[in-house]
Scaffold this active site. Structure first.
Site, PDB file in Angstrom:
ATOM      1  NE  ARG A  29      41.390 -18.003  42.592  1.00 30.27           N
ATOM      2  CZ  ARG A  29      40.760 -18.203  41.529  1.00 30.27           C
ATOM      3  NH1 ARG A  29      39.479 -18.225  41.382  1.00 30.27           N
ATOM      4  NH2 ARG A  29      41.392 -18.086  40.330  1.00 30.27           N
ATOM      5  CD  GLU A  41      49.762 -19.935  40.762  1.00 27.12           C
ATOM      6  OE1 GLU A  41      49.966 -20.578  39.647  1.00 27.12           O
ATOM      7  OE2 GLU A  41      48.774 -19.307  41.039  1.00 27.12           O
ATOM      8  CE1 TYR A 124      51.429 -17.725  36.214  1.00 32.08           C
ATOM      9  CE2 TYR A 124      52.103 -19.681  37.199  1.00 32.08           C
ATOM     10  CZ  TYR A 124      50.913 -19.037  36.956  1.00 32.08           C
ATOM     11  OH  TYR A 124      49.865 -19.244  37.383  1.00 32.08           O
ATOM     12  CG  ASP A 142      48.706 -18.676  33.144  1.00 34.68           C
ATOM     13  OD1 ASP A 142      48.507 -17.568  32.544  1.00 34.68           O
ATOM     14  OD2 ASP A 142      48.076 -19.248  33.920  1.00 34.68           O
ATOM     15  CB  CYS A 195      39.336 -15.301  27.171  1.00 37.76           C
ATOM     16  SG  CYS A 195      39.978 -14.902  25.744  1.00 37.76           S
TER      17      CYS A 195
HETATM   18  S1  SF4 Z   1      36.167 -10.497  24.096  1.00 39.12           S
HETATM   19 FE1  SF4 Z   1      36.224 -12.582  23.797  1.00 39.12          FE
HETATM   20  S2  SF4 Z   1      38.293 -12.781  22.588  1.00 39.12           S
HETATM   21 FE2  SF4 Z   1      38.333 -10.842  23.880  1.00 39.12          FE
HETATM   22  S3  SF4 Z   1      39.102 -11.197  25.829  1.00 39.12           S
HETATM   23 FE3  SF4 Z   1      36.790 -11.533  25.782  1.00 39.12          FE
HETATM   24  S4  SF4 Z   1      36.579 -13.567  25.629  1.00 39.12           S
HETATM   25 FE4  SF4 Z   1      38.533 -13.259  24.875  1.00 39.12          FE
END
Ligand code: SF4
Length: 352
Positions: A29, A41, A124, A142, A195
């Site tokens: 980066r 990648e 991708y 991905d 996430c």
């Molecule tokens: S709120 Fe929670 S489930 Fe929704 S995108 Fe963010 S981390 Fe993921």
């Protein structure tokens, strides 16, 4: 922006500021060079970021330009890739670099259609290079982005079905902002970290919490849905670490198939007992003097699992049909994939 007004159209406004302050510092980066983005990648496919960093730095030090990659020998490339797995990736990098030299005068092409036509590049990678290096609105979807998208939209369809990827790509394309490269990286980063795949989503730290459907409905931990995995095929192997006069025998794998063209310790199918192992080697004109050790290990590929029994043997003489190397040569010069490298004798324990 009021929370209730946030919709997926506002995704970029939510995640770009988060990305600018939370992105990880990664070697690839440091700039937007297409060659750097492409190699990183490809290395990151099926491989963890932490494992890739060292490989990436060594690769760029050894082969700083597309021309260097195009001109590198197979042996050098295999050595640079040793232990990273999925060796077809580096063979395709090599072929693609040669195409760039021949068809594009050594300049990485800018158009999506030209990039995706290169060996080893799918939607991708083409999307990632196009958006990150050339700031085009080309989503790079991905596993991280699929997971993120399934949660943002509370979509319970299997993410590994082509229709899911197609819909996610089309929906993302429609909401791409001007700073396309940053948006691509922000999506990947949020999917890889907050996430993330390894633990429950960290919604309390997420810039999308106010409009994420799965978070609102309390379903985030049930997503993503995946198709049931196919069982891996299990194969049994007997591996021979043959030792004579401070040298060890290695051989080349066939040019096609799993670990094509890589080095290996001689081996055969099935689990052989010590007596069967000695008989087998005798039939190959290898006279065993002594079995010094026996170990069992498992190595897992994507679709195959090798259960391996390895015999360490002192043998009477160096046979011409095998390649004989010192331990130091095998370590520093030859590309021995992890499936066999796990049997490399410890220098201290190696027979004198
Ligand atoms: S709120 Fe929670 S489930 Fe929704 S995108 Fe963010 S981390 Fe993921």
């Amino acid at each position: 922006m009021e929370k209730e007004k946030l919709e997926l159209n506002d995704l970029a406004d939510a995640i770009l500021p988060w990305y600018y302050t939370h992105q990880r510092e990664l070697p690839w980066r440091q700039d937007r060079d297409a060659y750097h983005i492409w190699v990183s990648e490809i290395m990151l496919q099926q491989t963890r970021v932490e494992a890739v960093k060292g490989y990436y730095n060594r690769f760029m030090e050894a082969l700083p330009t597309v021309a260097d990659l195009a001109n590198a020998s197979d042996a050098r490339l295999s050595k640079l890739w040793e232990g990273l797995g999925y060796y077809s990736r580096v063979r395709n990098l090599h072929k693609a670099a040669q195409v760039i030299m021949e068809k594009h005068q050594g300049v990485f092409p800018k158009e999506y259609e030209e990039i995706i036509a290169l060996p080893g590049i799918g939607p991708y990678t083409a999307g990632a290079v196009c958006s990150i290096a050339f700031n085009q609105k080309t989503p790079a979807v991905d596993g991280n982005v699929l997971r993120l998208w399934s949660r943002l939209t509370n979509d319970f369809r299997a993410v590994d079905q082509p229709a899911f990827r197609k819909d996610a790509t089309a929906a993302l394309k429609a909401i791409y902002p001007q700073n396309a490269g940053d948006f691509t990286q922000a999506l990947m980063e949020l999917g890889a970290t907050v996430c993330g795949p390894d633990k429950a989503p960290d919604c309390g730290r997420c810039p999308c919490a106010s409009f994420c459907k799965a978070h609102q409905l309390g379903t985030a931990q049930e997503l993503p849905v995946r198709l049931p995995k196919k069982q891996r095929r299990i194969e049994y192997k007997t591996v021979f670490v043959l030792h004579a006069k401070d040298l060890y025998a290695i051989s080349k794998r066939p040019a096609k198939g799993l670990l094509a063209g890589m080095w290996q310790f001689p081996n055969t199918d099935g689990f052989l007992s010590p007596t069967e192992a000695v008989d087998y080697l005798q039939k190959q004109n290898i006279r065993v003097e002594n079995i010094t050790k026996e170990v069992e290990r498992t190595h897992i590929f994507t679709h195959i699992q090798w259960n391996m029994r390895c015999y360490y043997l002192d043998v009477g003489g160096v046979l011409p049909n095998l390649h004989w190397r010192t331990l130091e040569q095998i370590r520093s010069e030859e590309a021995l994939p992890t499936a066999f490298r796990i049997f490399l004798p410890d220098e201290k324990q190696a027979p004198a």
